[in-house]
Design an enzyme around this catalytic site. Structure first.
Site, PDB file in Angstrom:
ATOM      1  N   SER A   1       0.636  -1.244  -0.108  1.00 49.46           N
ATOM      2  CA  SER A   1      -0.048  -0.149  -0.118  1.00 49.46           C
ATOM      3  C   SER A   1       0.902   1.178   0.160  1.00 49.46           C
ATOM      4  O   SER A   1       1.993   1.062   0.589  1.00 49.46           O
ATOM      5  CB  SER A   1      -0.878   0.127   1.426  1.00 49.46           C
TER       6      SER A   1
ATOM      7  N   TYR B   1      -1.933   0.093  10.859  1.00 45.13           N
ATOM      8  CA  TYR B   1      -2.028  -0.405   9.211  1.00 45.13           C
ATOM      9  C   TYR B   1      -0.526   0.142   8.596  1.00 45.13           C
ATOM     10  O   TYR B   1      -0.201  -0.524   7.869  1.00 45.13           O
ATOM     11  CB  TYR B   1      -3.220   0.232   8.864  1.00 45.13           C
TER      12      TYR B   1
END
Length: 269
Positions: A150, A163
């Site tokens: 990501s 995260y």
């Protein structure tokens, strides 16, 4: 150039984790279209069976599927054993299984369960699947590990400490693994998307669909198919070519916190 033209007449086998929906499903479809034989794993086996049936109808070849929870050592081992029994060689592993849970600042968290599931899935799950399948990938003589990361692994943001930390870890693991496998015929790639509209935000906000839709309001985000196209491209390069990293964002997103949004009516949100 087709995948068969690059790698010969025998189709390579690709394992895709988290393949029951979203980016994982799109990757499975893209790789099937490129001529790969597929082994698909996910927790939602009913949904996975629907995906496999659809792929079989379009490709003419039914994927192998098996229940998989990457956070469970027993589940991961059972999945890998089943895949090894189904295929004499395994060439590609796409570590796609991953998720985000919550946006609460560290100081305000009272229950660490969201942290635990993110770290167990995004980091330990990826490491576990890589460790279990690496011997087969090495023996294939044409191996490839593709990790779905990501842009959160490149820049952190408030509310995303765990995260983002997990995706920074994915990038570090990918880079270290590439160095550990130097000199072997195993390619290692990370594909790092920005805003992609899938179930991602619904999961992050614990099923709050309205809050999830606000993430993409006024923006044309990436689709799962956009990400899958990058995976397909990396996986179908000639075997001497390694795509180290692909970073992709919507045109409207310059960074995690900088997004150009068009005005939207309240009913669109």
């Amino acid at each position: 150039m087709s995948q068969q033209e690059i790698h010969g007449d025998v189709s390579r086998v690709a394992v895709v984790t988290g393949a029951s929906s979203g980016i994982g499903e799109a990757i499975a479809r893209a790789l099937a279209g490129a001529g790969f034989r597929l082994a698909l794993g996910a927790r939602r086996i009913d949904r996975l069976a629907q995906v496999a049936e659809s792929i079989a109808e379009t490709s003419g070849q039914r994927p192998f599927l098996h229940a998989l929870d990457v956070t469970s050592p027993d589940s991961a081992t059972a999945f890998v054993d089943a895949v090894r029994s189904a295929f004499p060689q395994i060439h590609v592993l796409v570590n796609n299984a991953g998720l985000a849970r919550g946006m609460t600042h560290v100081a305000d968290v009272s229950d660490e369960s969201d942290w635990q599931v993110m770290l167990e899935t995004n980091v330990m799950g990826l490491l576990r699947m890589t460790r279990l399948l690496l011997p087969n990938i090495r023996r294939s003589g044409d191996g490839h590990i593709i990790n779905i990361g990501s842009t959160a692994g490149h820049e952190a943001y408030a509310g995303g400490s765990v995260y983002c930390g997990s995706k920074f870890a994915v990038r570090a693991i990918t880079d270290a693994l590439r160095q550990e496998l130097l000199g072997e015929q195993v390619r290692v790639t990370t594909v790092d998307p920005g805003m992609v509209e899938t179930e991602f935000s619904v999961v992050r906000f614990h099923g709050d669909v309205r809050r999830a839709s606000e993430v993409y309001a006024g923006v044309q985000p990436l689709t799962a198919e956009d990400v899958a196209d990058c995976v397909r491209f990396a996986a179908t390069r000639p075997k001497h070519v390694n795509i180290d990293m692909v970073v992709l964002r919507p045109v409207a997103q310059a960074s995690g916190g900088r997004v150009a949004r068009r005005p939207v009516a309240a009913k669109e949100v």
